[in-house]
Design a protein around this motif. Structure first.
Motif, PDB file in Angstrom:
ATOM      1  N   VAL A  76      -2.348  -2.417   8.446  1.00  0.00           N
ATOM      2  CA  VAL A  76      -3.351  -1.466   7.946  1.00  0.00           C
ATOM      3  C   VAL A  76      -3.029  -1.166   6.491  1.00  0.00           C
ATOM      4  CG1 VAL A  76      -3.929  -0.341  10.145  1.00  0.00           C
ATOM      5  CG2 VAL A  76      -2.018   0.504   8.793  1.00  0.00           C
ATOM      6  N   ALA A  77      -4.065  -0.877   5.703  1.00  0.00           N
ATOM      7  CA  ALA A  77      -3.844  -0.613   4.280  1.00  0.00           C
ATOM      8  C   ALA A  77      -4.737   0.529   3.813  1.00  0.00           C
ATOM      9  CB  ALA A  77      -4.136  -1.860   3.453  1.00  0.00           C
ATOM     10  N   PHE A  78      -4.205   1.319   2.889  1.00  0.00           N
ATOM     11  CA  PHE A  78      -4.937   2.452   2.322  1.00  0.00           C
ATOM     12  C   PHE A  78      -4.828   2.440   0.803  1.00  0.00           C
ATOM     13  CE2 PHE A  78      -3.575   3.589   6.554  1.00  0.00           C
ATOM     14  CZ  PHE A  78      -4.730   4.126   7.107  1.00  0.00           C
ATOM     15  N   GLY A  79      -5.934   2.624   0.155  1.00  0.00           N
ATOM     16  CA  GLY A  79      -5.929   2.764  -1.292  1.00  0.00           C
ATOM     17  C   GLY A  79      -6.060   1.454  -2.046  1.00  0.00           C
ATOM     18  N   HIS A  80      -5.979   0.353  -1.345  1.00  0.00           N
ATOM     19  CA  HIS A  80      -6.199  -0.946  -1.989  1.00  0.00           C
ATOM     20  C   HIS A  80      -6.595  -1.969  -0.923  1.00  0.00           C
ATOM     21  CE1 HIS A  80      -1.603  -2.048  -1.617  1.00  0.00           C
ATOM     22  NE2 HIS A  80      -2.045  -1.429  -0.554  1.00  0.00           N
ATOM     23  N   GLU A  81      -7.140  -3.067  -1.415  1.00  0.00           N
ATOM     24  CA  GLU A  81      -7.599  -4.123  -0.518  1.00  0.00           C
ATOM     25  C   GLU A  81      -6.427  -5.033  -0.181  1.00  0.00           C
ATOM     26  OE1 GLU A  81     -10.713  -4.731   0.810  1.00  0.00           O
ATOM     27  OE2 GLU A  81     -11.265  -2.752   0.011  1.00  0.00           O
ATOM     28  N   VAL A  82      -6.116  -5.122   1.084  1.00  0.00           N
ATOM     29  CA  VAL A  82      -5.077  -6.038   1.543  1.00  0.00           C
ATOM     30  C   VAL A  82      -5.629  -6.736   2.772  1.00  0.00           C
ATOM     31  CG1 VAL A  82      -2.714  -6.248   2.405  1.00  0.00           C
ATOM     32  CG2 VAL A  82      -3.255  -4.488   0.716  1.00  0.00           C
ATOM     33  N   ALA A  83      -5.432  -8.051   2.843  1.00  0.00           N
ATOM     34  CA  ALA A  83      -5.938  -8.807   3.995  1.00  0.00           C
ATOM     35  C   ALA A  83      -5.341  -8.257   5.281  1.00  0.00           C
ATOM     36  CB  ALA A  83      -5.572 -10.282   3.826  1.00  0.00           C
ATOM     37  N   SER A  84      -6.140  -8.270   6.327  1.00  0.00           N
ATOM     38  CA  SER A  84      -5.671  -7.789   7.622  1.00  0.00           C
ATOM     39  C   SER A  84      -4.789  -8.852   8.271  1.00  0.00           C
ATOM     40  CB  SER A  84      -6.883  -7.473   8.507  1.00  0.00           C
ATOM     41  OG  SER A  84      -6.435  -7.057   9.777  1.00  0.00           O
ATOM     42  N   ALA A  85      -3.572  -8.483   8.582  1.00  0.00           N
ATOM     43  CA  ALA A  85      -2.609  -9.446   9.107  1.00  0.00           C
ATOM     44  C   ALA A  85      -2.771  -9.634  10.611  1.00  0.00           C
ATOM     45  CB  ALA A  85      -1.191  -8.970   8.809  1.00  0.00           C
ATOM     46  N   SER A  86      -2.576 -10.877  11.065  1.00  0.00           N
ATOM     47  CA  SER A  86      -2.474 -11.124  12.507  1.00  0.00           C
ATOM     48  C   SER A  86      -1.195 -11.903  12.758  1.00  0.00           C
ATOM     49  CB  SER A  86      -3.678 -11.916  13.021  1.00  0.00           C
ATOM     50  OG  SER A  86      -3.389 -12.373  14.346  1.00  0.00           O
ATOM     51  N   TYR A  87      -0.226 -11.256  13.397  1.00  0.00           N
ATOM     52  CA  TYR A  87       1.067 -11.898  13.648  1.00  0.00           C
ATOM     53  C   TYR A  87       0.933 -12.952  14.750  1.00  0.00           C
ATOM     54  CZ  TYR A  87       1.787  -7.563  11.222  1.00  0.00           C
ATOM     55  OH  TYR A  87       1.649  -6.539  10.328  1.00  0.00           O
TER      56      TYR A  87
END
Lengths: 292, 327
Positions: free
Chosen positions: A252-263
């Protein structure tokens, strides 16, 4: 037997199983926690991360490394609860990212002149997070950090980046946990800074290495790839024991765009014949607390 | 209906009374919370803080001007802690006015450093009109802006000034600045945004390191308010900070300003920390310097009770009263 520092305490390195070795669970661009229009619901965050960890576990995963450092969303009590609830080991990191991500406390302290922090102060701050435990700011210390993670400014290493990289390497050498850094414009020169502190290359992982991947691995350091095809090619080119992989995203990310990770997806995409080397042996070798 | 925003909600300006205009419950640079060097248990924080605030409130009661006001100048990212302030205000009876804004670009973390003028303006407006951090009781009563280290306005500093000016024009909240140096760019911004300068307090005009760098006459002529708000950072202290100044020099500075007829433009504070967050603080300096040292000094210098009342009651009340549609 070598141990790895997880948020629930040390565990044998051999017990980690399949590891996503260089991820970020909760990513918060520093300051976003004060934004008027960003809602951070702890229950939602917990469930969003837990879903990803549970899927990873179901796919055969055993541990996730949070390499985001201490000032970009790391939440140790949350990670403890996530690990307990999902059965996935979580290894959290100390350190901070490149100069632009640092708070004014480190850059313009209340001294005259406002001299940025030197390496020895960073070294102590981060070593203490291993020997005394990771901080919940102004509240308490919790379990030991399992990794020291930092970054160099993309356009080139600033003097403060160098101080911090040296401090991180010093802390890694002293505490015997590994060092990871995201390289900037000159990965080899930056690796040389870490090596100059007397840390063995085998205790270092470099991400964003670009064309310097081979010479970095030739010196003994690990190379972290966000591009899985490149990782596979590198591993098959004789560097399997120096290859690490990352989704490059965050749960999860807040305040910036970060790709959603799938482990789980990361595990699925690594070719079966490389799984043991890339996701079990290499992470265990790096993360084991041992002589620098 | 006129009002002043406090951490316990808006109050009528008539309730405020004697006010210290630029103070800190606890200030620290962003990131200091990571360093256990400075940590103190909450019970220690209260022990260090409550007696100072209570003493200030009691001084004000003896003086006979309301419950009293304490304007906290700790910006976003510097350890501003609204829940804590609310408990302190509720338990001591002192009105605490919190600020939105930033002490300077140095204190804006990356999220805000990357933000546009428009975003920063909306952040400030929200904290003034809706509330701070999801709270809808505590609203910011003033906007903090400032100059980064080095006495030179940086681009980020100016972006914050412009956003603050827009929020001030719309909400009627006043602005106070950290440092009154390099004000030409700030004056241009305030003019462009249409903000009258009587809504701006140019702070720390009296500190030791700013002397010779403040265009005090110009700021005064343009109608700005001048902050004599570092009273007590005296070089006579055992371990004074680098921005300290000789006690008599600072006093003379204020006396000269009053004698020149600018009493309506003077605002006074101590800039003291009750319990500093990321630095040792300055031993022996509290907000109570105002009552224990400054007021006796002013009276000894022949300053009238009317003038003292104007500086500490009338001026802060007028300045802090929200004037939406008028700024």
């Amino acid at each position: 037997m070598s141990q790895v520092n997880t948020v629930l305490g040390p565990v044998p390195a051999a017990s980690l199983g399949v590891v996503a070795p260089h991820e970020v669970l909760v990513s918060v661009l520093p300051g976003a926690q004060y934004a008027y229009d960003i809602r951070m619901d702890r229950a939602e965050i917990f469930h969003a991360v837990a879903d990803k960890l549970t899927a990873f576990r179901a796919a055969g995963g055993g541990a996730v490394v949070d390499a985001g450092g201490m000032f970009a969303g790391r939440d140790v009590p949350l990670y403890e609860a996530l690990s307990s609830a999902t059965g996935v080991h979580i290894i959290a990191s100390t350190g901070q990212m490149d100069e632009a991500m640092l708070g004014g406390y480190f850059l313009t302290p209340q001294t005259n002149p406002p001299t940025p922090w030197p390496a020895e102060k960073f070294a102590k701050l981060y070593a203490d997070e291993v020997t005394e435990g990771m901080v919940v700011p102004r509240v308490e210390r919790r379990a030991a950090a399992g990794l020291i993670s930092t970054a160099v400014t993309a356009s080139g290493m600033t003097p403060t980046d160098e101080s911090q990289l040296r401090g991180c390497a010093r802390a890694a050498k002293q505490t015997r946990v590994p060092l990871s850094f995201r390289a900037g414009a000159d990965p080899l020169a930056e690796l040389a800074v870490a090596l100059d502190e007397g840390l063995a290359a085998e205790r270092i992982a470099v991400s964003n290495a670009g064309d310097a991947a081979k010479p970095i691995a030739d010196q003994g350091a690990f190379v972290v790839f966000a591009d899985l095809d490149a990782a596979v090619q590198f591993a098959r080119g004789g560097y399997a024991d120096k290859t690490l992989v990352t989704t490059g995203g965050a749960a999860v990310a807040f305040g910036h765009e970060v790709a959603s990770a799938s482990y789980a997806e990361l595990l699925r995409l690594v070719p079966a014949d490389l799984t043991e080397q890339l996701l079990i042996r290499n992470p265990a070798a790096l993360l084991a607390v041992r002589e620098p | 209906m006129s009002r002043i925003n406090t951490v316990l909600g808006p109050i009528a300006p008539e309730e405020l009374g004697f006010t210290a205009i630029h103070e800190h419950i606890g200030y620290g640079m962003p990131g200091c919370e990571l360093d256990t060097t400075w940590w103190k248990a909450p019970e220690v924080r209260y022990e260090e803080t409550v007696p100072k605030l209570r003493a200030f409130h009691n001084h004000i009661r003896e003086y006979g001007a309301g419950a009293g006001g304490y304007v906290d100048a700790t910006g976003i990212c510097n350890g501003r802690d609204i829940d804590y302030y609310k408990s302190l205000s509720a338990r001591t009876g002192l009105h605490i006015v919190a600020c939105t804004g930033f002490v300077g670009g140095d204190s804006a973390l990356p999220f805000f450093e990357r933000a546009s003028v428009d975003y920063l303006y909306r952040q400030f407006r929200h904290e003034i009109t809706v509330g701070i951090g999801g709270d809808t009781t505590a609203k910011a009563g003033i906007i903090k802006v400032g100059v980064s280290r080095g006495f030179k306005m940086k681009e980020l500093d100016l972006r914050i000034y412009r956003a603050a000016a827009r929020a001030a024009v719309e909400t009627g909240a006043p602005i106070f600045t950290h440092l009154a140096v390099d004000t030409d760019p700030a004056l241009a911004v305030f003019k462009e945004e249409g903000l009258p300068l009587d809504r701006v307090l140019f702070g720390h005009a009296d500190d030791g390191v700013s002397q010779g760098k403040v265009k005090q006459d110009l700021l005064t002529e343009l109608g700005g308010r001048i902050g004599f708000d570092t009273f007590g950072y005296d070089l006579e202290l055992p371990d004074p900070p680098f921005w300290g100044r000789h006690r008599q020099d600072r006093l003379n500075h204020l006396l000269g300003f009053l004698e020149a007829g600018h009493v309506k433009q003077a605002l006074v504070g101590a800039d003291a920390n009750c319990s500093p967050l990321g630095w040792p603080g300055v031993r022996g300096h509290t907000v109570n310097y105002i009552f224990e040292t400054l007021l006796p000094d002013l009276r000894a210098a022949g300053v009238s009770e009317d003038t003292i009342h104007t500086i500490f009651v009338t001026n802060p009340t007028e300045f802090l009263t929200l004037t939406p549609g008028k700024n």
